[in-house]
Structure formats: C-alpha cells, structure tokens
Design a protein around this motif. Structure first.
Motif, PDB file in Angstrom:
ATOM      1  N   GLY A  71      57.679  42.962  45.495  1.00 23.32           N
ATOM      2  CA  GLY A  71      58.577  42.187  44.693  1.00 23.32           C
ATOM      3  C   GLY A  71      60.078  42.388  44.983  1.00 23.32           C
ATOM      4  O   GLY A  71      61.093  42.308  44.026  1.00 23.32           O
ATOM      5  N   PHE A  72      60.518  42.937  45.925  1.00 20.57           N
ATOM      6  CA  PHE A  72      61.911  43.755  46.217  1.00 20.57           C
ATOM      7  C   PHE A  72      62.831  42.387  47.001  1.00 20.57           C
ATOM      8  O   PHE A  72      62.277  41.689  47.750  1.00 20.57           O
ATOM      9  N   ARG A  73      64.184  42.581  46.542  1.00 17.55           N
ATOM     10  CA  ARG A  73      65.103  41.336  47.044  1.00 17.55           C
ATOM     11  C   ARG A  73      65.681  41.972  47.991  1.00 17.55           C
ATOM     12  O   ARG A  73      66.949  41.310  48.518  1.00 17.55           O
ATOM     13  N   LYS A  74      65.943  43.348  48.070  1.00 17.31           N
ATOM     14  CA  LYS A  74      66.735  43.951  49.123  1.00 17.31           C
ATOM     15  C   LYS A  74      66.078  44.815  50.063  1.00 17.31           C
ATOM     16  O   LYS A  74      64.993  45.408  49.856  1.00 17.31           O
ATOM     17  N   PHE A  75      66.682  44.692  51.339  1.00 19.58           N
ATOM     18  CA  PHE A  75      66.043  45.102  52.580  1.00 19.58           C
ATOM     19  C   PHE A  75      66.998  45.780  53.367  1.00 19.58           C
ATOM     20  O   PHE A  75      68.019  45.368  53.643  1.00 19.58           O
ATOM     21  N   ALA A  76      66.816  47.157  53.860  1.00 19.48           N
ATOM     22  CA  ALA A  76      67.750  47.962  54.769  1.00 19.48           C
ATOM     23  C   ALA A  76      67.097  48.696  55.881  1.00 19.48           C
ATOM     24  O   ALA A  76      65.861  49.263  55.552  1.00 19.48           O
ATOM     25  N   ILE A  77      67.563  48.411  56.941  1.00 22.98           N
ATOM     26  CA  ILE A  77      66.914  48.975  58.497  1.00 22.98           C
ATOM     27  C   ILE A  77      67.468  50.141  58.813  1.00 22.98           C
ATOM     28  O   ILE A  77      68.991  50.239  58.303  1.00 22.98           O
ATOM     29  N   ALA A  78      67.078  51.150  59.324  1.00 22.13           N
ATOM     30  CA  ALA A  78      67.903  52.265  59.643  1.00 22.13           C
ATOM     31  C   ALA A  78      66.965  52.979  60.768  1.00 22.13           C
ATOM     32  O   ALA A  78      65.834  52.817  61.250  1.00 22.13           O
ATOM     33  N   GLY A  79      67.825  53.896  61.615  1.00 20.27           N
ATOM     34  CA  GLY A  79      67.338  54.685  62.630  1.00 20.27           C
ATOM     35  C   GLY A  79      67.740  53.985  64.007  1.00 20.27           C
ATOM     36  O   GLY A  79      68.218  52.984  63.795  1.00 20.27           O
ATOM     37  N   GLY A  80      67.482  54.903  65.080  1.00 17.08           N
ATOM     38  CA  GLY A  80      68.185  54.319  66.432  1.00 17.08           C
ATOM     39  C   GLY A  80      67.612  53.005  66.831  1.00 17.08           C
ATOM     40  O   GLY A  80      68.629  52.117  67.241  1.00 17.08           O
ATOM     41  N   VAL A  81      66.302  52.713  66.521  1.00 15.19           N
ATOM     42  CA  VAL A  81      65.900  51.342  66.766  1.00 15.19           C
ATOM     43  C   VAL A  81      66.436  50.127  66.009  1.00 15.19           C
ATOM     44  O   VAL A  81      66.558  48.928  66.398  1.00 15.19           O
ATOM     45  N   ALA A  82      67.046  50.359  64.883  1.00 12.15           N
ATOM     46  CA  ALA A  82      67.742  49.569  63.778  1.00 12.15           C
ATOM     47  C   ALA A  82      68.881  48.910  64.597  1.00 12.15           C
ATOM     48  O   ALA A  82      69.485  48.037  64.249  1.00 12.15           O
ATOM     49  N   SER A  83      69.391  49.819  65.783  1.00  7.17           N
ATOM     50  CA  SER A  83      70.504  49.041  66.529  1.00  7.17           C
ATOM     51  C   SER A  83      69.937  48.216  67.505  1.00  7.17           C
ATOM     52  O   SER A  83      70.881  47.376  68.323  1.00  7.17           O
ATOM     53  N   ASN A  84      68.821  47.888  67.616  1.00  3.23           N
ATOM     54  CA  ASN A  84      68.305  46.970  68.679  1.00  3.23           C
ATOM     55  C   ASN A  84      68.682  45.347  68.243  1.00  3.23           C
ATOM     56  O   ASN A  84      68.272  44.811  66.926  1.00  3.23           O
ATOM     57  N   SER A  85      69.272  44.718  69.017  1.00  2.00           N
ATOM     58  CA  SER A  85      69.764  43.378  68.893  1.00  2.00           C
ATOM     59  C   SER A  85      68.881  42.200  68.636  1.00  2.00           C
ATOM     60  O   SER A  85      68.878  41.487  67.557  1.00  2.00           O
ATOM     61  N   ALA A  86      67.842  42.523  69.166  1.00  2.00           N
ATOM     62  CA  ALA A  86      66.756  41.346  68.952  1.00  2.00           C
ATOM     63  C   ALA A  86      66.099  41.637  67.571  1.00  2.00           C
ATOM     64  O   ALA A  86      65.651  40.634  66.648  1.00  2.00           O
ATOM     65  N   LEU A  87      65.792  42.883  66.944  1.00  2.00           N
ATOM     66  CA  LEU A  87      65.526  43.446  65.774  1.00  2.00           C
ATOM     67  C   LEU A  87      66.127  42.968  64.799  1.00  2.00           C
ATOM     68  O   LEU A  87      65.781  42.295  63.697  1.00  2.00           O
ATOM     69  N   ARG A  88      67.389  43.224  64.950  1.00  2.00           N
ATOM     70  CA  ARG A  88      68.470  42.604  63.686  1.00  2.00           C
ATOM     71  C   ARG A  88      68.493  41.331  63.795  1.00  2.00           C
ATOM     72  O   ARG A  88      68.426  40.808  62.407  1.00  2.00           O
ATOM     73  N   ALA A  89      68.246  40.517  64.615  1.00  3.03           N
ATOM     74  CA  ALA A  89      68.378  38.969  64.596  1.00  3.03           C
ATOM     75  C   ALA A  89      67.246  38.297  64.039  1.00  3.03           C
ATOM     76  O   ALA A  89      67.249  37.629  63.091  1.00  3.03           O
ATOM     77  N   ALA A  90      66.017  39.138  64.387  1.00  2.18           N
ATOM     78  CA  ALA A  90      64.784  38.588  63.697  1.00  2.18           C
ATOM     79  C   ALA A  90      64.797  38.982  62.066  1.00  2.18           C
ATOM     80  O   ALA A  90      64.194  38.335  61.542  1.00  2.18           O
ATOM     81  N   MET A  91      65.314  40.214  61.877  1.00  2.00           N
ATOM     82  CA  MET A  91      65.216  40.623  60.568  1.00  2.00           C
ATOM     83  C   MET A  91      66.225  39.685  59.578  1.00  2.00           C
ATOM     84  O   MET A  91      65.786  39.331  58.519  1.00  2.00           O
ATOM     85  N   LYS A  92      67.336  39.462  60.251  1.00  2.00           N
ATOM     86  CA  LYS A  92      68.289  38.506  59.653  1.00  2.00           C
ATOM     87  C   LYS A  92      67.644  37.274  59.196  1.00  2.00           C
ATOM     88  O   LYS A  92      67.791  36.755  58.168  1.00  2.00           O
TER      89      LYS A  92
END
Ligand code: KG4
Ligand code: ZN
Length: 356
Positions: free
Chosen positions: A281-302
């Motif tokens: 039931g969380f409304r806030k999400f933060a990614i971190a670490g080297g792979v978090a700079s991956n552009s496809a991952l950022r786009a998919a998560m967004k």
C-alpha cells in the motif's frame, strides 16, 4: 558502537548550525569522497573511476582495485574538501562505507576514515553501501521522506526494500543468484560489447528491437519469496540463444539481443516493484544503484507509476553509480540519530542491510 538519541527530523531550521559530513566510498572500483551539508546538499562529489583499468581484464580485479584506492584516496579527499571550500575543522563527522563490497577495497576507505578520525578527533560513522544508494534519492528530491519502497539494482545487489524510516529498512525481495547489473555485464561480454556492460547495452538497445527475441521473465517459486529475483536463468537463456543461432549459421543482431534482454530484465524489475507497492500500500517509489540509470528501466518505471498514480523518484546517473555523496547523506541521518562508530570499525564484505 550504536547510541540512539531522540532525534528524528532532518529539517534544517531545527539545527542551530550546519552539519557537514565528509564521506568516503571505496567498496568496488570507484575511489570517491564528498562533502554533504545537512544531509541533502552536495558541496563536492569527487569520483576517481578505475573503469579503464579493469576494462583490460573484462571486469573488476579486486587486488588492482585495492591498490588503486590506496594510490588515489588522499588526493580524492583533499579535492573534495577543497572543492567544498572547507577544512577538517569544519567537518562534523566522517562517514565511510564499511560494507558490503570487496574486502580489500573496503579496507582502504575504512582505514582512511579511522586514521582521519584518530588524528583529528572527528567522529566516525560506518555506512552501509546499499543504504547509501537509497539515500542518493534525497539529494535531488528534497520533498522525499520515508516511508517508501525502493528498488536497489547495482552490479552486486538487487533488493526491493521497504524504507520504513531513516535508517530503518525491511527487505521485501532480493536476487537468489546474479544481481541485475551482473547480468547486464555478463550478457554484454557474451555479445561482444565488453565491460562495463550496463551502459553499453543501454546505448546499443536504442537501435534494436526489444521484441526480436522472447527471453524468459524468470519467476521464483514459493509464496514467501515471490518478490525475489533470479537473473542467472535469463543470462543462460541469452547464452543458449547465441549458441543455437551460431550453430544454425544465422547472423546475430547484437542490438536486437541487447534490447530483448534489457526488456526482459526491465519487465521483471517493474512487475515485482509494482507488486510490492500494491501489496504494501505504498504511494512512493524510488529506484537506486547503477542499473537505475538505465534509460529503458527508467521509462518503464515512470509509465507504470503514472498508471498507478504513484510518485516516482530516481537519482541523476552520477548519483546512481557508486559515489561518496550518497554515503554522506546516509551518514548524516545516522549522525543526527547519534550513531557513532569507534576505531574497531572493520570492513564487512557481506554486511546485510539494516544490520550494524
Ligand atoms: O551501483 P554501481 O556503480 O556499483 C555497485 O554497487 O555494484 O553499479 C554498477 C553496475 C554495473 O553492473 C553496470 O553495468 C550497471 O551498474 N550499470 C547499468 C547502467 N549503468 C551502469 N546497467 C544498465 N544500464 C545502465 N545505463
Ligand atoms: Zn554500489
């Protein structure tokens, strides 16, 4: 070693004076130092990367990493202080990564932190490297405060974490085998892109078709571990695909393989993260670490967060990969809680998140 005071809020106006943390990070192949003010403001962030050196060997060579840390650490610290225009007299605490990581590499930073602390009397605080990665989000998102869910994806770790409060973590899921970044690095090597693989796969994937090869989205069985990850099967699937294509005499389209692999990793990371957010039931999400700079991952998560009306946070790439600023942020929150380490602080290569 731990001494808790009744202090929780980080708000600056409550503090009579600025708190300056000198942070040191040497857990893998970056020798880094930073000065952080009041936990959220980076006054300097110096990173001496050894990537070029390790590229020659196709990965990090621990002995070389330790040796290079020793060569660079004093210079990096001096530069961090001078760029921040502060002297040791103004530093309130020294925060140093003491685990997890390569033991020889960690020892260089820990010994340096202890030596400075001993010589100057400045308090020392041992910081957990993964906690640092999570705290990187606080630098550019001043409004972000716990509780939230965080996905830490780096070369050595893949953790889904409930950030209950500053310094209070609950692990919801973790990898059972390879870390996400490790899978990127191994697959990159197999398709001839070299080290470090993550950024190279990210780049070449932009020219590829992510639907070209249907790689598996590995699931881990068992109700207690359904948020866990497994990437070694996916890596093997890529290797098998490369072999069978070679045997059949077909040409391998590197960009398509890279994009399809990246999509498989991204899908799994996104699905598990969204399941965790929903389940808890969380409304806030933060990614971190080297792979978090991956552009496809950022786009998919967004996109996934937008669909679910979840606030999504991610650090700039320089704060995703290893750096000392994030250690300074984590160190600050330990400092205001009254946590101090003494000169018995040691490197702990397999230190667990939430343990001291
Ligand atoms: O956080 P980090 O600098 O070091 C560890 O704590 O492990 O992460 C390094 C990892 C490497 O595996 C690297 O290939 C991966 O992060 N990485 C990426 C990207 N940039 C770095 N993976 C995918 N896409 C990227 N853009
Ligand atoms: Zn890291």
């Amino acid at each position: 070693m731990v001494n808790e005071l009744e202090e929780k809020s980080y708000t600056e106006e409550k503090r009579e004076k600025d708190i300056l943390i000198l942070a040191i990070e040497s857990s893998c192949d970056e020798t880094a130092a930073a000065v952080v003010r009041n936990g959220r403001e980076v006054l300097s962030n110096i990173i001496s990367s050894q990537i070029d050196l390790h590229t020659l060997y196709g990965g990090v060579v621990p002995e070389i990493a330790s040796r290079k840390h020793i060569e660079k650490i004093n210079q990096v610290i001096e530069q961090a202080l001078s760029e921040a225009s502060v002297s040791f007299d103004e530093i309130d605490a020294i925060a140093v990564t003491y685990g997890p990581g390569l033991v020889g590499a960690l020892l260089v930073g820990v010994a340096e932190g202890k030596a400075i602390s001993f010589a100057t009397g400045i308090p020392l605080i041992g910081v957990h490297h993964i906690e640092g990665h999570i705290c990187a989000n606080y630098i550019e998102h001043k409004e972000l405060e716990p509780p939230f869910v965080s996905l830490v994806v780096s070369g050595g770790h893949t953790h889904l974490v409930k950030v209950v409060d500053y310094g209070v973590y609950e692990i919801l899921g973790r990898t059972r085998d390879d870390a996400a970044g490790e899978a990127f690095d191994k697959v990159a090597r197999a398709i001839g892109l070299g080290y470090p693989g993550g950024p190279k796969i990210d780049k070449v994937s932009k020219e590829g078709n992510a639907e070209a090869v249907d790689f598996p989205r590995p699931k881990v069985g068992g109700s207690d571990g359904e948020l866990d990850f497994s990437f070694s099967g996916l890596k093997s699937a890529v290797l098998n695909y490369l072999n069978s294509e070679k045997m059949a005499g077909r040409e391998i389209v590197v960009a398509d393989v890279a994009a399809s692999f990246q999509k498989a990793v991204t899908d799994v990371l996104t699905e598990h993260s969204m399941s965790a957010l929903e389940a808890y039931g969380f409304r806030k999400f933060a990614i971190a670490g080297g792979v978090a700079s991956n552009s496809a991952l950022r786009a998919a998560m967004k996109e996934a967060c937008l669909e679910r009306n979840i606030e999504f946070y991610y650090p700039s790439p320089v704060y995703c990969t290893d750096n000392a600023a994030m250690i300074g942020v984590a160190g600050y929150y330990e400092y205001i809680k009254g946590v101090r380490s003494d000169l018995t602080l040691n490197a702990i290569p397999n230190l667990r998140l939430g343990e001291r």
